[in-house]
Design a protein around this motif. Structure first.
Motif, PDB file in Angstrom:
ATOM      1  N   LEU A  29      -6.835 -11.418  34.135  1.00  0.00           N
ATOM      2  CA  LEU A  29      -6.248 -10.343  33.335  1.00  0.00           C
ATOM      3  C   LEU A  29      -7.127  -9.105  33.249  1.00  0.00           C
ATOM      4  N   CYS A  32      -5.296  -6.209  33.981  1.00  0.00           N
ATOM      5  CA  CYS A  32      -4.039  -6.165  33.202  1.00  0.00           C
ATOM      6  C   CYS A  32      -2.835  -6.673  33.998  1.00  0.00           C
ATOM      7  N   TYR A 158       0.197  -5.082  29.837  1.00  0.00           N
ATOM      8  CA  TYR A 158      -0.096  -6.247  30.661  1.00  0.00           C
ATOM      9  C   TYR A 158       1.172  -6.545  31.471  1.00  0.00           C
TER      10      TYR A 158
END
Length: 878
Positions: A29, A32, A158
């Motif tokens: 992540l 993102c 995200y």
């Protein structure tokens, strides 16, 4: 911010492969993005909900259909709550909640309802949407993509992308846009993991071949003959030859270098055509392109592909600059159109469009379907649950009488049904399920009324057979025809169901399917993989289920590789992971695992089909093959496989591996030297006695140079270009790997990662990483495949060179992979590691004049590979 979903909790136990993916997701992540590839049956939806729960922010979930949208809410309540009481969700995009489930169409419609882009993005900022979940992300169309990119750029969310099959067979622009939106693939759940966990059943793909009928064969042969005659005439057409000699690229080469470098294929095709006509290409023209006076240029053969490049430019791309020749070009255009070699602005001399349409829609496939269904039914009897998916309904064939069934000349739901109805003995098990027509046998009318209620459907006779009924739902019917027929199919009242891929290809779930026939020829391998997913799901009521997936192909008897229909299957099979038919089974993607012959002759089709039908009956062997193959590996690995090269299409050729060719030269040299030395020594005894050993040795060296100098030179050339290929590929891999580490793309410890280069049992050279993550595998194989591919238009070239190589014309050109070549600093880092592993090199920037000269030279150097696949990425369980 507090986690909005802290009260949600997965109420079951994660599968091992799901747990591994969830443990790794946080480190992905950092950009993102979290992009996951997972096959049907792997639990993408519940994984998506768990990721949403872990991120803990307001989320917009986008799905391609209402059915899939509703599944998200259903899975959330069923798997993440104890009493199915989660309330903070919405199906209305205009009134978002903590989780909002909508379709891509709804988002696009909302986008269009705002007067400006600013108003649209402000709406999501106001509602604090911070996570976008893109389900079945391969569905993203251009308009939807633009809407999502506008939103992504505005709110910087995200992005969680979930798909079973990335759209790899789309054009490069669409693929690029897809990855810009979704990010690089972060993790992948492998099919073997799911089979091992019994979340997917053991399965196998089978290809059933057919031959075109006499009319189709005559059409193909006539087309090929017309094209061959056209090419023969064009080669002796003095007007066309004069036209090319007068072309600005040829006549005034040095004055048009900028345009020429912008379209290298065009200029190459002019030179190759004129060379074939017997025109001696002046050395000055080749010197302008970077070749030295002493260099010998071996022009490639003039293939149909090169003629297509030439005519495409002359008649379309470059036509405005050739206005003074318009009348001649018009006559050329008319001749091509008369042969169907020029349609919709595209030259096609191979028949990719014309013959492909003819073969994919060949009525011979209707007979193939009957044979396959009959074989499966006889073998499984009452256990058969067969679905046949195709593209069109073709209602116009509903009234075709029994004595005219053989005249049906199109593939579709009704033609397939009619063929099966007239050729299949137990036709009471047949049914049709599509969006606009549903057909059942009279014998199950009572069962339909029992399930749905007698008042909810009306029945009428099927036009050409009174034993069958057309089922029509009445308004307000609570149960749809899809629900009713799916239940009857599951129960076994229906055993053979013919439908459209649009209705049943995705989202439809009938776990009992154990035989799937794909009679679809429209669409990408994305949709093929989705359809295939219907047959490989586990059946809780039958833990021993084995799925057979059937693919149909009509061969082109004039093409040694089987033709365009077979080529299409080869591309589609890149998306399919499965077990091989080899003695020692392996799990991999691609068509090679089925061991279809490289050359498919019409006279071999029946034998190949008999073997296929026999293999399809041995479902226990499929189960055993999966068990053996799964036990032989532990993870999915991407590999680069170097291919054999065929230079001339449609002609049978002897395949010679480079290593065998080099070895042959060395053996020949050693044998020749041995015989030569003995013979020369015997003849020279008198010289030794009279003039001494020194004179003998001098004369021996001169004789050796005269007799074997050229052979030594050719052997050295072969070694330089192709010898030590095993070691060279490994060192290329090490150069790429070290560059990836220095640029920060690798997260695994360097000492744990190694480059493996080995020959497969088929003699193909394979290169891959050992102990790398799936993302690292993807980065490595992507870079290596670009390095080995025929040179197109890279920003940087790297030239493997040395003093002796320059003198002997043995310099090797390679394209610097895009991820290193987008900036000079990164390209220099790659060159540094290249020099460490492979020796001296030159880095050339191709966007200035000198660089473009070398780029063109490099492309001509690789010109024989222009239309050939040099390497390909394969996925293997190891």
């Amino acid at each position: 911010m507090n986690n909005r979903f802290r009260h949600l909790k997965f109420v079951f136990t994660w599968r091992n492969y799901q747990q591994i993916l969830l443990e790794n997701f946080e480190r992905h992540l950092s950009d993102c993005h979290f992009h996951v590839v997972a096959p049907p049956g792997s639990g993408k939806t519940i994984l998506g909900i768990e990721i949403i729960r872990k991120i803990g922010k307001k989320t917009l979930v986008l799905a391609p259909t209402l059915t899939i949208r509703n599944q998200w809410e259903n899975r959330l309540q069923e798997f993440f709550t104890e009493y199915q009481d989660f309330k903070n969700f919405s199906f209305n995009i205009k009134e978002p909640s903590d989780i909002t489930f909508v379709t891509y169409q709804s988002l696009h419609a909302l986008h269009k309802s705002f007067k400006s882009l600013g108003d649209f993005t402000a709406f999501f900022e106001k509602h604090q949407i911070e996570v976008l979940v893109l389900d079945e992300a391969h569905h993203l169309k251009n308009s939807w993509w633009q809407t999502l990119m506008d939103l992504k750029n505005a709110i910087n969310p995200y992005v969680v992308a979930l798909t079973a099959t990335p759209p790899y067979d789309s054009d490069r622009t669409e693929i690029s846009k897809y990855f810009i939106l979704c990010g690089p693939i972060d993790d992948e759940i492998a099919v073997p993991d799911l089979v091992k966990a019994t979340d997917l059943c053991p399965h196998q793909d089978f290809i059933y071949l057919s031959k075109p009928d006499d009319l189709e064969i005559n059409f193909i042969v006539a087309y090929r003959r017309q094209i061959a005659d056209f090419v023969d005439v064009l080669l002796i057409d003095e007007m066309f030859k004069t036209f090319l000699i007068q072309h600005r690229f040829y006549r005034h080469t040095s004055e048009h270098l900028e345009d020429l470098y912008g379209n290298v294929e065009y200029f190459s095709s002019i030179l190759i055509f004129l060379n074939k006509c017997g025109v001696i290409i002046p050395k000055e023209k080749l010197r302008i392109l970077g070749f030295k006076r002493s260099e010998t240029i071996e022009f490639p053969d003039l293939t149909l592909e090169w003629i297509q490049v030439l005519l495409q430019n002359i008649l379309v791309n470059d036509r405005l600059t050739l206005e003074d020749q318009e009348s001649y070009l018009k006559s050329l255009e008319n001749e091509l159109k008369r042969m169907s070699g020029f349609n919709n602005g595209k030259i096609d001399l191979i028949g990719e469009t014309l013959l492909y349409k003819s073969l994919t829609k060949s009525p011979s496939k209707l007979k193939s379907i009957v044979t396959v269904v009959t074989s499966e039914y006889e073998h499984l009897n009452g256990d058969l649950r067969c679905v046949i998916l195709t593209d069109y309904i073709r209602k116009e064939f509903c009234s075709t009488p029994n004595d005219q069934i053989q005249t049906i000349n199109k593939i579709g739901v009704i033609p397939i049904f009619q063929y099966l109805r007239s050729h299949f003995a137990d036709k009471q098990y047949l049914a049709v399920l599509s969006g606009s027509i549903v057909v059942i046998h009279q014998s199950i009318k009572v069962a339909v009324e029992h399930i749905a209620g007698a008042e909810n459907f009306s029945f009428s006779e099927f036009p050409s057979d009174a034993e069958f009924l057309v089922l029509t739902p009445k308004s307000g019917t609570s149960k749809s025809a899809v629900e009713v027929l799916t239940l009857l199919f599951q129960q076994g009242d229906i055993k053979i169901l013919v439908g459209t891929k649009s209705l049943l290809g995705e989202g439809w779930d009938a776990p009992s399917i154990n035989s799937l026939i794909l009679a679809s020829f429209v669409g990408s391998f994305v949709s093929s993989n989705q359809m295939r997913g219907r047959a490989i799901r586990k059946n809780p009521l039958n833990p021993h289920k084995v799925g057979n997936i059937w693919h149909l192909a009509c061969i082109d008897p004039t093409a040694s590789n089987g033709g365009k229909d077979v080529e299409t299957l080869q591309r589609r099979f890149q998306a399919f992971m499965g077990v091989s038919n080899k003695t020692f089974p392996v799990i991999e993607n691609g068509l090679d695992r089925l061991e279809l012959p490289k050359e498919i002759r019409a006279e071999d089709v029946e034998t190949l089909n008999e073997i296929t039908l026999q293999n399809s009956k041995d479902r226990s062997n499929t189960v055993n093959s999966w068990q053996v193959a799964i036990d032989s590996g532990s993870h999915l690995t991407r590999e680069i496989k170097l291919m054999d090269l065929d230079e001339i299409p449609y002609k049978r050729q002897k395949r010679i591996y480079y290593k065998d060719m080099v070895l042959f030269f060395i053996l020949e040299l050693l044998l020749g030297l041995g015989l030569f030395f003995i013979e020369y020594f015997v003849k020279s005894i008198q010289v030794i006695l009279n003039r001494g050993v020194y004179y003998f040795l001098n004369s021996l060296v001169i004789a050796l140079m005269l007799s074997f100098g050229y052979r030594f030179y050719k052997a050295f050339q072969l070694y330089s270009h192709h010898g030590f290929l095993f070691q060279r590929i490994k060192e290329m891999g090490n150069a790429i790997l070290d560059t990836l580490y220095e640029l920060g793309h690798m997260t695994s410890k360097r000492q744990n990662i190694s480059v493996i280069a080995e020959f497969s049992s088929q003699g193909q050279l394979i290169c891959c990483l050992n102990n790398a993550s799936r993302l690292e595998d993807a980065l490595f194989t992507g870079a290596l495949s670009q390095l080995l591919a025929p040179i197109e238009t890279p920003r940087y070239l790297i030239i493997r060179t040395s003093f002796f190589k320059r003198r002997l014309d043995l310099e090797n050109f390679y394209a610097v992979p895009e991820m290193f070549g987008d900036h000079k600093k990164r390209a220099l880092i790659f060159q540094k590691h290249w020099n460490q592993h492979l020796g001296r090199s030159k880095l050339i920037y191709t966007r200035h004049l000198e660089g473009r000269k070398l780029l063109l030279k490099a492309r001509l150097f690789h010109i024989t590979n222009k239309f050939n696949e040099v390497s390909k990425e394969v996925m293997t369980w190891k």
